[in-house]
Design an enzyme around this catalytic site. Structure first.
Site, short mmCIF file in Angstrom:
data_model
loop_
_atom_site.label_atom_id
_atom_site.label_comp_id
_atom_site.label_asym_id
_atom_site.label_seq_id
_atom_site.Cartn_x
_atom_site.Cartn_y
_atom_site.Cartn_z
N HIS A 155 108.54 27.73 -18.06
CA HIS A 155 108.99 27.50 -17.08
C HIS A 155 108.36 27.48 -15.55
O HIS A 155 109.33 27.82 -14.68
CB HIS A 155 110.46 27.61 -16.74
N SER A 213 86.04 22.52 2.03
CA SER A 213 86.51 21.91 2.45
C SER A 213 85.30 21.31 3.60
O SER A 213 85.52 22.07 4.50
CB SER A 213 88.23 21.87 3.19
N LYS A 245 88.48 26.81 3.58
CA LYS A 245 89.47 26.90 1.98
C LYS A 245 87.50 26.89 0.96
O LYS A 245 86.88 26.87 1.44
CB LYS A 245 89.35 25.20 1.57
N GLU A 287 90.05 21.74 -11.43
CA GLU A 287 90.85 20.62 -11.23
C GLU A 287 89.90 19.36 -12.31
O GLU A 287 90.85 18.02 -12.59
CB GLU A 287 91.11 20.37 -9.72
#
Ligand code: ARG
Length: 470
Positions: free
Chosen positions: A160, A287, A293, A300
């Protein structure tokens, strides 16, 4: 005199050729040209068989072989001119051969494009399946190397997405190895399923000519472990069947789902909140706005590509679901999703291997996360069980211990023993030994568990399994 041909192969019964729009609509050479090497191998074997049974002469066979070899060289050199007017890879090659060799007019004896394309694709699946197995093995080796370099590292395991129990990082990585191993097995099964030769099925009902299907099958390597030829057993099924397409796409989709889940772990682990890993710069991007970043884009995209792989599987299932026997032109649409699944899965495997191969484990953050003693609450319940307390009762009592620690804002192992004993008389002064992590790990001895004995076993098992076969 025969009327002027409107089209090289099937033009005989037509008054006019297809409209330009129809040509653009029906051509497949823009994507099936990548079957060329398999198509040529199939044609060579077919010609050899035709000579063997006396349908063409040995001379004609040799001329066909030489012509096909020259065409293959041209294709490989990028000099071959593919012509969409000739529809597909099969007719482009046959047409080019016809221009070189008169005997080419005999090559299509006892053959149809229906059994020809089925053959090309089965040869392609055998190739594609084994390439993917090889690449997946390389990715597994990259994972094994990370596990081996971080043998002692412990991390919390999660359910979880809440910290559950401590495990060795290697145990977590071995879970990924298991997933990829099943993927390899799926691709190996695809190779097996593809290993039956369609040639001789013709368009739908075979041929009246005395061909030798086993001879062709053998030449093309459609053989069992003992070298016995394997030919498909029903001519109608052979030209209609696209099961192995679905199976291949399913294997790719499943691999994609695995990469997606693994990528999700890595995305979490690389976040500032976890910091368990540092992903390699080479597989991250920055970024355009925020200078600080470093984004886990490779992971992804691994997650994102899985959607595409599932889409391709759905396309194939939908494509085939309502088709009557046997071949229908719809089936030409089977190739773009298959080639896309292959190309994307190859990329995913390679990117995954590069990403895990270059990642660094932040042992400090892992140690801090796993030091939380409440991860051993279940061990404390087991402690009570060993002292005769029924598990349900033990679970309840330890729950109360956790609650008390939370109430007093202390870690569970900082509660005074007198307080703990009040909650159950089975607690003894040795209750704190439970929180020794090494001891806790070493008690997990059974097969499949994360203790050090099992870990050693798994290391040798994976070393063995992934040993590079010379
Ligand atoms: N390009 C076709 C395909 O990929 C080859 C088979 C054509 N057969 C036919 N009867 N038109 O399906």
């Amino acid at each position: 005199m025969a009327k002027k041909q409107t089209q090289v192969t099937w033009g005989g019964r037509f008054a006019t050729g297809p409209a330009e729009l129809m040509q653009r609509f029906s051509e497949s050479v823009s994507f099936d040209h990548r079957l060329a090497a398999f198509d040529i191998a199939g044609s060579k074997a077919h010609a050899a068989m035709l000579a063997q049974v006396g349908l063409i002469t040995k001379r004609e066979r040799d001329a066909i072989h030489r012509g096909l070899a020259a065409i293959l060289l041209e294709i490989e050199a990028g000099k071959f001119k593919w012509d969409a007017k000739l529809e597909d890879v099969h007719m482009n090659i046959e047409h080019a051969l016809t221009k070189r060799v008169p005997a080419a007019a005999k090559l299509h004896t006892a053959r149809s494009r229906n059994d020809q394309v089925a053959t090309d694709m089965r040869l392609w699946f055998k190739h594609a399946g084994s390439v993917l197995v090889t690449k997946l093995r390389t990715a597994q080796r990259a994972l094994l190397a990370v596990a081996a370099a971080n043998r002692e590292v412990l991390v919390p395991g999660y359910t979880h997405l809440q910290r559950a129990q401590p495990v060795y990082l290697a145990h977590h990585l071995f879970a990924w190895l298991e997933m990829l191993d099943r993927d390899c097995a799926r691709f190996e099964r695809v190779v097996q399923q593809a290993n039956w030769c369609p040639l001789g099925s013709g368009a739908i009902a075979g041929t009246t000519l005395p061909i030798d299907r086993e001879f062709t099958a053998k030449l093309l390597g459609f053989v069992d472990a003992k070298g016995r030829p394997q030919v498909t057993q029903n001519s109608m099924d052979t030209v209609a069947d696209r099961d192995v397409f679905v199976e291949f796409a399913a294997a790719c989709a499943m691999t994609g789902v695995h990469f997606s889940r693994i990528a999700e772990d890595l995305i979490l682990w690389s976040s500032t909140e976890f910091k368990f890993v540092d992903l390699p710069d080479a597989f991250c991007t920055g970024s355009s706005l925020m200078p600080q970043k470093k984004n886990p884009d490779a992971c992804e995209l691994l997650r994102g590509k899985s959607a595409r792989l599932q889409g391709n599987l759905t396309t194939l299932l939908t494509l085939t679901k309502g088709l009557p026997m046997t071949y229908n032109r719809d089936l030409q649409e089977d190739k773009p999703p298959i080639f896309d699944s292959y190309d994307q899965t190859v990329l995913c495997v390679e990117v995954f291997a590069g990403t895990v191969g270059g990642m660094a484990i932040n042992t400090g953050a892992c140690a801090a996360a796993v030091a939380d003693p409440v991860l051993l609450a279940t061990d404390l319940a087991d402690y009570l069980v060993e002292r005769g307390v029924p598990f349900r009762e033990a679970h309840h009592v330890v729950g109360a211990v956790v609650q008390l620690a939370e109430k007093n804002s202390v870690q569970i192992n900082h509660l005074p023993t007198e307080e703990v004993v009040k909650l159950h008389s089975a607690f003894g002064p040795d209750w704190l030994e439970v929180f020794d992590l090494q001891r806790a790990m070493s008690k997990r001895r059974g097969t499949g568990m994360p203790g050090p004995t099992q870990l050693r076993r798994q290391f040798s098992r994976w070393n063995q399994r992934l040993r590079e076969r010379a």
